[in-house]
Design a protein around this motif. Structure first.
Motif, PDB file in Angstrom:
ATOM      1  N   TYR A 178       0.824  -1.200   0.000  1.00 35.14           N
ATOM      2  CA  TYR A 178       0.000   0.000   0.000  1.00 35.14           C
ATOM      3  C   TYR A 178       0.863   1.256   0.000  1.00 35.14           C
ATOM      4  CZ  TYR A 178      -2.988  -3.674   1.860  1.00 35.14           C
ATOM      5  OH  TYR A 178      -3.639  -4.851   2.070  1.00 35.14           O
ATOM      6  N   ILE A 216       2.887   1.737  -3.295  1.00 35.90           N
ATOM      7  CA  ILE A 216       2.056   2.109  -4.442  1.00 35.90           C
ATOM      8  C   ILE A 216       1.556   3.544  -4.319  1.00 35.90           C
ATOM      9  CG2 ILE A 216      -0.155   1.638  -5.564  1.00 35.90           C
ATOM     10  CD1 ILE A 216       0.371  -1.316  -4.967  1.00 35.90           C
ATOM     11  N   PHE A 265      -2.747  -2.605  -7.751  1.00 38.36           N
ATOM     12  CA  PHE A 265      -3.532  -2.153  -6.611  1.00 38.36           C
ATOM     13  C   PHE A 265      -3.919  -3.357  -5.767  1.00 38.36           C
ATOM     14  CE2 PHE A 265      -4.043   1.071  -9.835  1.00 38.36           C
ATOM     15  CZ  PHE A 265      -3.975   2.257  -9.123  1.00 38.36           C
ATOM     16  N   THR A 266      -4.156  -3.119  -4.501  1.00 38.01           N
ATOM     17  CA  THR A 266      -4.514  -4.232  -3.621  1.00 38.01           C
ATOM     18  C   THR A 266      -5.840  -4.859  -4.025  1.00 38.01           C
ATOM     19  OG1 THR A 266      -5.447  -2.599  -2.087  1.00 38.01           O
ATOM     20  CG2 THR A 266      -3.214  -3.366  -1.662  1.00 38.01           C
TER      21      THR A 266
END
Length: 301
Positions: free
Chosen positions: A7, A10, A225-226
């Motif tokens: 997180y 990114i 992205f997660t």
């Protein structure tokens, strides 16, 4: 090397990545696009064990195919009429000459060193070595990304402009200068992250190191992205330690305490945890989701 921040990494990089393509000067942008276009044009020989790399002259007029001396690949390429035009989407790029050179890239341009993703690197004064994981362009400058504990020998107190070293085919050289060292505290850390600017004489290659079998994983062009993550997803890494290319599955998300040696402990939260996918010295390697081909974070512990 199983836990790394996603997180934080990114969110931090996206702030800088969004304006990248608009921030490049037109001539520099075209040089990079032209090189990538010709790399794709020669994709049938990418990963060949006798191909050391593909280089473009600074003026963009000559493309060099760097081959092992005396190799059959060099002979076969010389026997062909090589297309001096490459296409990238709606753009067409032209070079005046394609030169097949039977030398390692470090011997062609004495002032240039080619750095691939997964190259061995470290900051001056660091006890040990790690990995230069990825190269991108931030605010018009090519930069390399790795861990703070790989580039920053004095932790939060490391001076900016500290020399960054790398080991290539001909030995060890200074390849960049420290531009950012993310501060870490005892607890609630998200990132072990550092960024360095390349020296003008050093070329980020836009490709990853070859695996032991001579194959080469595609160079990732996007951050993930997660929301794109699923338990059990297989991820790959390319690092400085053999095996160069490794993979493992995502297990969970959690917290971790990392021992950096000499009694220095740091706690991290919201970390992705994997099966074993690395070896000592792989710190700084990027972790690539094999399903999406996107970068999900950095290995650091």
């Amino acid at each position: 090397m199983r836990h790394f921040p996603t997180y934080g990494l990114i969110l931090f990089i996206l702030i800088f990545l969004l304006p990248i393509s608009h921030g490049l000067a037109e001539d520099e942008h075209n040089i990079f696009r032209k090189l990538h276009a010709f790399e794709r044009a020669f994709k049938d020989i990418q990963g060949h064990p006798d191909l050391f790399g593909i280089e473009l002259s600074v003026d963009g007029k000559t493309l060099y195919l760097i081959c092992r001396p005396g190799s059959e690949l060099a002979k076969s390429l010389r026997a062909k009429i090589l297309n001096t035009t490459a296409v990238d989407g709606e753009m067409q790029y032209q070079v005046n000459e394609i030169s097949v050179v039977e030398q390692a890239p470090y011997e062609i341009h004495q002032s240039s060193l080619l750095v691939e993703g997964g190259t061995e690197g470290w900051g001056q004064g660091v006890q040990g070595v790690g990995t230069i994981g990825w190269s991108i362009v931030l605010d018009e400058d090519p930069v390399m990304i790795s861990n703070s504990h790989v580039f920053c020998s004095r932790g939060n107190d490391t001076p900016l402009d500290t020399a960054i070293m790398a080991t290539g085919a001909t030995g060890t050289s200074v390849v960049g200068r420290l531009a950012y060292c993310h501060p870490m505290t005892r607890s609630n850390n998200l990132w072990d992250l550092a960024i360095a600017k390349y020296l003008p004489s050093v070329i980020p290659s836009g490709q990853m190191r070859s695996c032991e079998d001579g194959s080469r994983l595609p160079y990732p062009m996007k951050l993930g992205f997660t929301d794109d993550l699923f338990a059990g997803d297989t991820h790959s890494t390319i690092g400085r330690t053999r095996p160069i290319c490794s993979n493992g599955k995502l297990v969970t998300v959690g917290s971790a305490t990392v021992d950096y040696g000499e009694g220095v402990l740091r706690q991290f939260k919201d970390q992705l945890m994997f099966e074993k996918i690395s070896q000592p010295g792989d710190s700084g390697s990027i972790v690539i989701n094999e399903r999406t081909r996107q970068v999900m974070g950095l290995l650091f512990a």
